[in-house]
Motif scaffolding. Structure first.
Motif, PDB file in Angstrom:
ATOM      1  N   TYR A 191       2.734  -0.286   9.474  1.00 47.83           N
ATOM      2  CA  TYR A 191       3.172  -0.464   8.090  1.00 47.83           C
ATOM      3  C   TYR A 191       4.693  -0.648   8.091  1.00 47.83           C
ATOM      4  CZ  TYR A 191      -1.464   1.402   7.071  1.00 47.83           C
ATOM      5  OH  TYR A 191      -2.817   1.610   7.016  1.00 47.83           O
TER       6      TYR A 191
ATOM      7  N   TYR B 203       4.293  -2.592   3.026  1.00 43.00           N
ATOM      8  CA  TYR B 203       3.151  -3.456   3.298  1.00 43.00           C
ATOM      9  C   TYR B 203       2.428  -3.073   4.587  1.00 43.00           C
ATOM     10  CZ  TYR B 203       5.316  -6.314  -0.293  1.00 43.00           C
ATOM     11  OH  TYR B 203       5.864  -6.745  -1.476  1.00 43.00           O
ATOM     12  N   TYR B 204       1.151  -3.410   4.603  1.00 48.12           N
ATOM     13  CA  TYR B 204       0.355  -3.270   5.824  1.00 48.12           C
ATOM     14  C   TYR B 204       0.643  -4.481   6.704  1.00 48.12           C
ATOM     15  CZ  TYR B 204      -3.673  -2.456   8.875  1.00 48.12           C
ATOM     16  OH  TYR B 204      -4.488  -2.217   9.963  1.00 48.12           O
TER      17      TYR B 204
ATOM     18  N   CYS C  89       0.809  -1.222   0.000  1.00 50.03           N
ATOM     19  CA  CYS C  89       0.000   0.000   0.000  1.00 50.03           C
ATOM     20  C   CYS C  89       0.839   1.267   0.000  1.00 50.03           C
ATOM     21  CB  CYS C  89      -0.974  -0.001   1.175  1.00 50.03           C
ATOM     22  SG  CYS C  89      -0.222  -0.378   2.758  1.00 50.03           S
TER      23      CYS C  89
END
Length: 423
Positions: free
Chosen positions: A333, A326-327, A313
């Motif tokens: 994050y 990435y989450y 994201c």
């Protein structure tokens, strides 16, 4: 007399029986990003096939990044087929082209997410299949590119690590495959692994080489006009020798591969019990120093989104290149990066999520690797080896590179003899 006669019989069996001879050859599986972002793998593949009589080649896997695909391996096998008649006049045991084609497999194409693995590929399944064969010899997995397929294989069949030995050309490949590397270092620290992040550069760094074998001179002196593979060689770096992945093969060609600390054409290595890793829960500055080739992670706080963990994201841009972030779940994050050289680097994030957009900072990476101990380091087992750290073995900033470059004339002139076979 009886003992002498028995020995003669054994030697005769070894010379005449192809199955016995094949068993004496090192078992190898190559994972390569040929056709991807760096054309040097084409050079290394040509070198491999010119020495194919010395190995039991069990797999040729196309690994990720860029446009590289299995077809690129097949194209070089087509050239090898044209030259095979001449090669066979000089040495027994070159494999049939169709036998090589059958073991070409497509591996992962996209990079692994933060967790380090995704789903099985034809390539990762082939690694498992080869590793599970009943054999007294280990399977040498020589990694010339991304490490995704190995990580997937270890995730799907962790027991195979008892049967394999890995020589990975890291450095830039570690930068691109940072997530599967982190997975392997954390979850499979007892893997038998040579992690060559800088040593391999001695293959093509030639400040003291004789003039006839410098990277630019070797093609004209020994390759040009020799066979279909020689005709093709000019297409990669205009014939200049790079072949940064070939030291993994050369390690099995000259030296004792059971002893990574000894002398070999593929370098000499030192046991390491940790892999450098640093986690920053803030933006960094030039006051923050990390080891070159280490795992660097930046964690950021943001909104708690209703999306799966491991969703990409945001991106981290460093030196004109981008890495996905990435989450991690619960509003956390993260993104990983590995600096491939001594440098002062700068980064910036980009995202449609406002809290993650425009985060920026700098860092300083220094040699040698591993760096100073950190509580975030990955703790490794007894059979993980890295680049030698002695200052006298550096070539410039490349640690351990002299353990390969010292043999440069010997291994290149050995190769030159084989090019003569193709005249």
């Amino acid at each position: 007399m009886y003992c002498f006669t028995s020995m003669v019989a054994i030697l005769a069996l070894f010379q005449c029986n192809p199955e016995v001879r094949a068993q004496a050859k090192p078992r190898i599986l190559i994972s390569t990003d040929i056709g991807g972002t760096d054309p040097d793998d084409f050079q290394s593949m040509i070198h491999l096939l010119m020495y194919a009589d010395r190995f039991q080649i069990e797999g040729l896997v196309s690994s990720p990044f860029g446009n590289g695909r299995k077809k690129d391996i097949l194209d070089i096998i087509d050239l090898y087929e044209k030259d095979l008649g001449k090669l066979k006049k000089h040495s027994y045991g070159f494999p049939a082209p169709d036998a090589l084609r059958k073991i070409c497999k497509q591996g992962a194409i996209l990079e692994a997410p933060y967790k380090g693995y995704t789903t099985a590929t034809e390539g990762s399944d082939w690694i498992i299949s080869c590793a599970k064969k009943k054999n007294d010899q280990p399977l040498w997995v020589l990694l010339w590119g991304g490490i995704e397929d190995l990580a997937q294989a270890l995730h799907d069949a962790p027991e195979i690590k008892e049967n394999i030995r890995v020589y990975w050309i890291g450095g830039p490949n570690k930068k691109w495959s940072i997530n599967p590397y982190a997975y392997i270092a954390e979850h499979h620290p007892n893997l038998w692994m040579i992690e060559a992040n800088a040593t391999y550069r001695g293959w093509f760094m030639d400040p003291e080489s004789p003039k006839n074998i410098t990277s630019k001179a070797f093609y004209g002196n020994y390759i040009q006009g020799r066979g279909a593979m020689g005709k093709d060689f000019i297409n990669y770096y205009k014939g200049d020798i790079k072949m940064g992945d070939t030291p993994s093969l050369a390690y099995l060609m000259k030296g004792n591969p059971d002893n990574p600390t000894g002398e070999s054409w593929g370098g000499s290595f030192t046991p390491i019990d940790r892999s450098s890793r640093t986690i920053f829960e803030r933006n960094t500055t030039t006051a923050d120093t990390v080891a070159t080739y280490s795992v660097v992670e930046w964690w950021f706080k943001g909104p708690k989104l209703a999306i799966p963990a491991d969703s990409a994201c945001f991106t981290l841009d460093v030196s004109g290149q981008s890495w996905p972030g990435y989450y991690l779940g619960d509003g956390q994050y993260g993104v990983r990066y590995s600096p491939k050289q001594v440098e002062v680097g700068a980064y910036m994030t980009h995202s449609s999520i406002s809290e993650l957009d425009g985060q920026k900072g700098k860092y300083v990476s220094v040699a040698p690797w591993p760096g100073k101990p950190s509580p975030d380091d990955y703790i490794l087992g007894r059979n993980w080896y890295g680049d030698r750290t002695e200052p006298e073995l550096f070539l410039g900033t490349q640690q351990g590179a002299k353990t390969v470059s010292k043999h440069r004339e010997e291994y290149l002139m050995d190769w030159a003899k084989r090019w003569e076979w193709l005249k």
